[in-house]
Each structure stands twice: as structure tokens, then as C-alpha cells.
Write a protein that holds these residues in place. Structure first.
Motif, short mmCIF file in Angstrom:
data_model
loop_
_atom_site.label_atom_id
_atom_site.label_comp_id
_atom_site.label_asym_id
_atom_site.label_seq_id
_atom_site.Cartn_x
_atom_site.Cartn_y
_atom_site.Cartn_z
N MET A 46 92.07 -39.66 -38.82
CA MET A 46 92.59 -39.25 -37.74
C MET A 46 94.22 -39.04 -37.72
O MET A 46 94.70 -39.50 -38.70
CB MET A 46 92.31 -40.55 -36.59
N ARG A 47 94.31 -38.20 -36.89
CA ARG A 47 95.75 -37.71 -36.96
C ARG A 47 96.71 -38.74 -35.72
O ARG A 47 96.10 -39.17 -35.00
CB ARG A 47 96.00 -36.33 -36.23
N GLN A 48 97.85 -38.90 -36.42
CA GLN A 48 98.60 -40.13 -35.52
C GLN A 48 100.12 -39.69 -35.31
O GLN A 48 100.47 -38.78 -36.20
CB GLN A 48 98.67 -41.16 -36.54
N ARG A 49 100.61 -40.00 -34.39
CA ARG A 49 102.16 -39.65 -34.03
C ARG A 49 102.85 -40.65 -35.05
O ARG A 49 102.76 -42.00 -34.77
CB ARG A 49 102.60 -39.87 -32.66
N VAL A 50 103.59 -40.25 -36.01
CA VAL A 50 104.13 -41.19 -37.08
C VAL A 50 105.56 -41.45 -36.83
O VAL A 50 106.19 -42.14 -37.77
CB VAL A 50 103.92 -40.63 -38.39
N ASP A 300 108.93 -46.21 -41.79
CA ASP A 300 108.02 -46.84 -40.77
C ASP A 300 108.50 -45.91 -39.42
O ASP A 300 109.39 -45.21 -39.43
CB ASP A 300 107.77 -48.12 -40.73
N GLY A 301 107.40 -46.32 -38.52
CA GLY A 301 108.14 -45.56 -37.22
C GLY A 301 107.06 -45.80 -36.00
O GLY A 301 106.00 -46.36 -36.32
N THR A 302 107.61 -46.02 -34.81
CA THR A 302 106.71 -46.02 -33.80
C THR A 302 107.25 -45.00 -32.69
O THR A 302 108.51 -44.68 -32.65
CB THR A 302 107.05 -47.58 -33.24
N VAL A 303 106.21 -44.61 -31.78
CA VAL A 303 106.57 -43.98 -30.72
C VAL A 303 105.71 -44.92 -29.50
O VAL A 303 105.06 -45.86 -30.05
CB VAL A 303 106.38 -42.46 -30.82
N TRP A 304 105.87 -44.30 -28.32
CA TRP A 304 105.02 -45.07 -27.22
C TRP A 304 103.43 -45.01 -27.66
O TRP A 304 102.71 -44.21 -27.73
CB TRP A 304 105.33 -44.41 -26.03
N VAL A 322 99.52 -47.00 -43.26
CA VAL A 322 98.90 -47.47 -42.07
C VAL A 322 99.12 -47.12 -40.96
O VAL A 322 100.31 -46.97 -40.59
CB VAL A 322 98.78 -49.09 -42.38
N ALA A 323 98.06 -47.02 -39.97
CA ALA A 323 98.28 -46.57 -38.78
C ALA A 323 97.69 -47.69 -37.78
O ALA A 323 96.46 -48.10 -38.04
CB ALA A 323 97.78 -45.25 -38.26
N VAL A 324 98.55 -47.88 -36.82
CA VAL A 324 97.77 -48.86 -35.59
C VAL A 324 98.13 -47.89 -34.36
O VAL A 324 98.91 -47.34 -33.96
CB VAL A 324 98.42 -50.24 -35.41
N ASN A 325 97.19 -48.33 -33.22
CA ASN A 325 97.29 -47.62 -32.03
C ASN A 325 97.56 -48.77 -31.07
O ASN A 325 97.23 -48.46 -29.71
CB ASN A 325 95.97 -47.14 -31.75
N LEU A 326 98.57 -49.69 -31.18
CA LEU A 326 99.13 -50.53 -30.10
C LEU A 326 100.55 -50.90 -30.62
O LEU A 326 100.71 -51.01 -31.94
CB LEU A 326 98.25 -51.83 -29.98
N GLN A 327 101.43 -50.76 -29.84
CA GLN A 327 102.67 -50.97 -30.12
C GLN A 327 103.64 -52.14 -29.17
O GLN A 327 103.10 -52.03 -27.86
CB GLN A 327 103.63 -49.92 -30.02
N GLY A 367 108.89 -53.41 -38.11
CA GLY A 367 109.65 -53.64 -36.82
C GLY A 367 110.15 -52.12 -36.61
O GLY A 367 110.92 -52.19 -35.52
N ASP A 368 109.77 -51.34 -37.44
CA ASP A 368 110.30 -49.82 -37.23
C ASP A 368 111.96 -49.84 -37.43
O ASP A 368 112.45 -50.83 -36.82
CB ASP A 368 109.91 -49.34 -35.85
N ALA A 369 112.28 -48.95 -38.32
CA ALA A 369 113.52 -48.61 -38.54
C ALA A 369 114.29 -48.38 -37.24
O ALA A 369 115.50 -48.52 -37.11
CB ALA A 369 113.83 -47.60 -39.44
N GLY A 370 113.56 -47.87 -36.27
CA GLY A 370 114.39 -47.42 -35.09
C GLY A 370 113.77 -47.33 -33.86
O GLY A 370 113.68 -48.60 -33.40
N GLU A 371 113.80 -46.80 -32.78
CA GLU A 371 113.46 -46.86 -31.73
C GLU A 371 113.44 -48.11 -30.75
O GLU A 371 114.26 -48.88 -31.16
CB GLU A 371 111.77 -46.59 -31.50
N VAL A 372 112.96 -48.39 -29.97
CA VAL A 372 113.63 -49.36 -29.00
C VAL A 372 112.89 -51.02 -29.39
O VAL A 372 113.11 -51.80 -28.57
CB VAL A 372 112.74 -49.25 -27.60
#
Length: 375
Positions: A46-50, A300-304, A322-327, A367-372
Motif C-alpha cells: 500500500m501507498r503511504q503518506r511518509v 521517520d515521519g508522521t502526518v495526520w 514500517v507504516a502504521v495508520n494511527l497517530q 516519535g518522529d523527528a518533527g511535526e507536532v
């Protein structure tokens, strides 16, 4: 590996999928669902927002321009973009400082999503189809109180830096940063399922992406349809786990940038992530040392609603994406204290198994390098 993926799902993540490479062997697996409403399963392709994994692609593009002499790493950003970083700061902040997050420019996320200050998800919904301009977001970061002095360490992770690098690429190449990165990084790496989104929807097979916002959104809400202009060259890419492993493998093998450029990307400084942890951060690369297992490079990375991590051992023989669909599944345990959650334990075991063949290896969950932490 299957049982480690299952444990992440059983701990509370709707869907998790991964690709692990060990020498000439490749393993792909998935556990759980892509849609909690229909029960549609996740699959490894599957494609993922990375999210912030995008930063490595942007950094590689900048280093290509450094190799061609169009960008100097220690040149002031004000020499190129005086309208975006004016005055003394523009003269003090260099391209290198943007790449390794020592610019002192703060992140703009809480300015673009103001309801986060009140621990409310309202801005997430307000901005779902909002079209941001890079200059608008950069101004939010530039006009906010500085995070530190330019060049000071530890650095402070900031998405503002990578939007500026996108604008720098646009100025020196004469095309959009997204077009340049696509032609010279994504296509050079031979990636067939990676690209910047052209609208709010993801093309191709993908999961819904569930955001809990530390328990404030209950049940978690799907944000897979979202205008990614809020993060651009900092965190907007869509990819697959196979493409990420291929990309980092080729990058570390000197196929995307020169060996000398790669060595520069791997010179790290301490950087404080937006979750408060400290990273060993180079130029768009994060260094992870696992005792008795090896040194790994990646991001690593997260978006909403979407979280991703991709790490490759320094010798290139062991890779994990690795991808997960919950943040942001953790709710508060007390004032300022994140709650311990079984998902973290399950992810730690999965990462240890994937990277080292040992579920007890000391690999910290992203914990992601960035975002909130977002981006």
C-alpha cells in the motif's frame, strides 16, 4: 516477523505493514485493517503518506546542486532568498543550518494549526482542503520568536527549514522543487510508486489514516484525504515500503549523491525533536545506533493519521520500512507527561526484530523527528 506485526495491531493500531531486507532476502508483511468501517485489510504494497522522510529526498536534491556548484552549503540563505529571511538572520543562517536544523528558525505547525495550542482538533478539519503557499508558512516560522541562535547546538527541528530549502531549489533550478526532486532523486532511484500528491487524494491502493491527537479525537478520525500544501518539501511525499528501502539503499550506496556528499549528509549534530527527544541529525538523515546490532541511517515521519519509519544499516545489508495508520495514540498521564501505551512496546519489539532479529534490541519507537510531532 508476522507475530511482531500482529502484536502492534493487537495493541491498538488498526493496520501495520512492513518490508524488511536482509542481504538478498526480502520479507513483506501486514496485519490489521485499512478501513475500520469495512474491515478491508492492509497489504504490504500500500501507498503511504511518509511525512518527514520527504526531508531526505529534499536534502539529496540540495546536495546534487551543491555538487554542481549552484549552491554553497555555507552560503547565507539571505544571499538567495532575502525576501523570505531578511536582515541579519538572513546573513547568519546558512544552507547547512537549514539542512541540519541549526538555523534557529522555529517550526510553523502550531501557527498553521492554531487550535493545537488549546488542544483542540478544530484546525485539522479547517485546513483539510486549505491551499497554503510556501511563503505564507515560512513567514509564520520566520516571524515567530527564534528557537535558538543560528548555528547553535543542539539544533531545534523545524519544518520551516525544509520549506526554505524547497524555495532555494526552485530558485537555482528554474523549476518547482517537486519537479526537480521527482526527476533527479525519485526517478534516479528507480522508484515507481513514490511522488508528491497533486491533490488531496492518494492515488493507488492505500489505507485510511486515523488521527487520535493524543486521545482528543475519539474514535480516531480518518485524514487520508488532505491537502498536503501545509508541509510541501518537508513532509508531503507518498511512497511504499519497498520504494523507501530501495531509495535509502541506493542513497547509502552513492547512487543518488556522490560519496563525498553522502559523507557530508552523515555528519551529525544533536537536534531536539518536537517531541522533546534528542536526535543525531545530519543533512536530512537521522543516525540510529543500536547496541550490538549496528549503526542505521534513515528518517521517520508522521502526518495526520499516518506514521512511517525507514532505516538502513550502514553496510546496506539490513533494511526496515514500517507504516502504521494511527497517530498520536497516547493520551496524557498527567500534566505534560505522556501516557505509557502498549503500542510503544509492540513497536519497539517489531523494530528490534526487523533490524536485529531480536525483539529485545534497544530500538526506540519513532516519535518522529518533527511535526507536532508532525511532518
Amino acid at each position: 516477523m508476522e507475530s511482531a506485526l500482529d502484536a502492534v495491531h493487537q495493541a491498538g493500531v488498526p493496520g501495520v505493514y512492513a518490508e524488511v531486507r536482509d542481504g538478498g532476502r526480502t520479507w513483506r508483511g501486514a496485519s490489521g485493517v485499512a478501513d475500520v468501517g469495512t474491515g478491508r485489510p492492509v497489504s504490504p504494497d500500500m501507498r503511504q503518506r511518509v511525512g518527514s522522510i520527504t526531508k531526505t529526498f529534499t536534502a539529496a536534491a540540495v546536495m546534487q546542486q551543491v555538487e554542481q556548484g549552484r549552491i554553497l552549503l555555507d552560503a547565507p540563505i539571505g544571499d538567495h532568498l532575502p525576501q523570505l529571511v531578511p536582515g541579519e538572520r538572513g546573513r547568519k543562517i546558512t544552507v547547512r543550518m537549514l539542512l541540519n536544523h541549526t538555523s534557529g528558525l522555529p517550526d510553523y505547525i502550531r501557527e498553521a494549526f492554531p487550535s493545537l495550542r488549546d488542544m483542540s482538533p478544530k484546525s485539522l478539519d479547517d485546513n483539510r482542503f486549505r491551499r497554503f503557499r510556501p511563503a505564507e508558512l515560512i513567514a509564520m516560522g520566520v516571524n515567530a520568536p527564534p528557537a535558538s541562535e543560528p548555528g547553535a547546538t543542539p539544533g531545534v527541528y523545524s519544518n520551516t527549514n525544509y520549506l526554505l530549502l524547497g524555495q532555494l531549489l526552485e530558485q537555482v533550478t528554474g523549476t518547482t522543487a517537486e519537479e526537480y526532486i521527482t526527476r533527479n532523486v525519485i526517478e534516479r532511484a528507480g522508484l515507481r510508486h513514490t511522488g508528491f500528491p497533486t491533490g488531496p487524494r492518494i492515488e493507488g491502493p492505500h489505507s485510511r489514516m486515523y488521527e487520535a491527537l493524543w486521545g482528543l479525537i475519539d474514535p480516531p478520525r480518518d485524514y487520508s484525504v488532505y491537502d498536503m500544501s501545509w508541509t510541501g518539501t518537508g513532509a508531503a511525499l507518498v511512497s511504499t515500503m519497498a520504494d523507501l528501502n530501495r531509495f535509502y539503499g541506493r542513497l547509502l550506496d552513492g547512487k543518488i549523491v556522490s560519496r563525498s556528499s553522502l559523507a557530508g549528509m552523515q555528519r551529525t549534530v544533536p537536534v531536539i525533536a518536537l517531541d522533546g527527544s534528542t536526535l543525531d541529525y545530519g543533512l536530512g538523515l537521522h543516525k540510529v545506533v543500536v547496541p550490538d546490532c549496528g549503526t542505521f541511517w534513515g528518517h521517520d515521519g508522521t502526518v495526520w493519521g499516518a506514521g512511517t519509519i525507514s532505516l538502513t544499516r550502514a553496510d546496506g545489508r539490513r533494511q526496515m520500512s514500517v507504516a502504521v495508520n494511527l497517530q498520536r495514540w497516547k493520551g496524557p498521564d498527567g500534566p505534560g507527561e505522556p501516557q505509557h501505551d502498549p503500542v510503544d512496546d509492540a513497536l519497539k519489539s517489531l523494530y528490534g526484530q526487523a533490524l536485529c532479529g531480536d525483539a529485545d534490541a534497544g530500538v526506540r519507537p519513532a516519535g518522529d523527528a518533527g511535526e507536532v510531532s508532525t511532518g
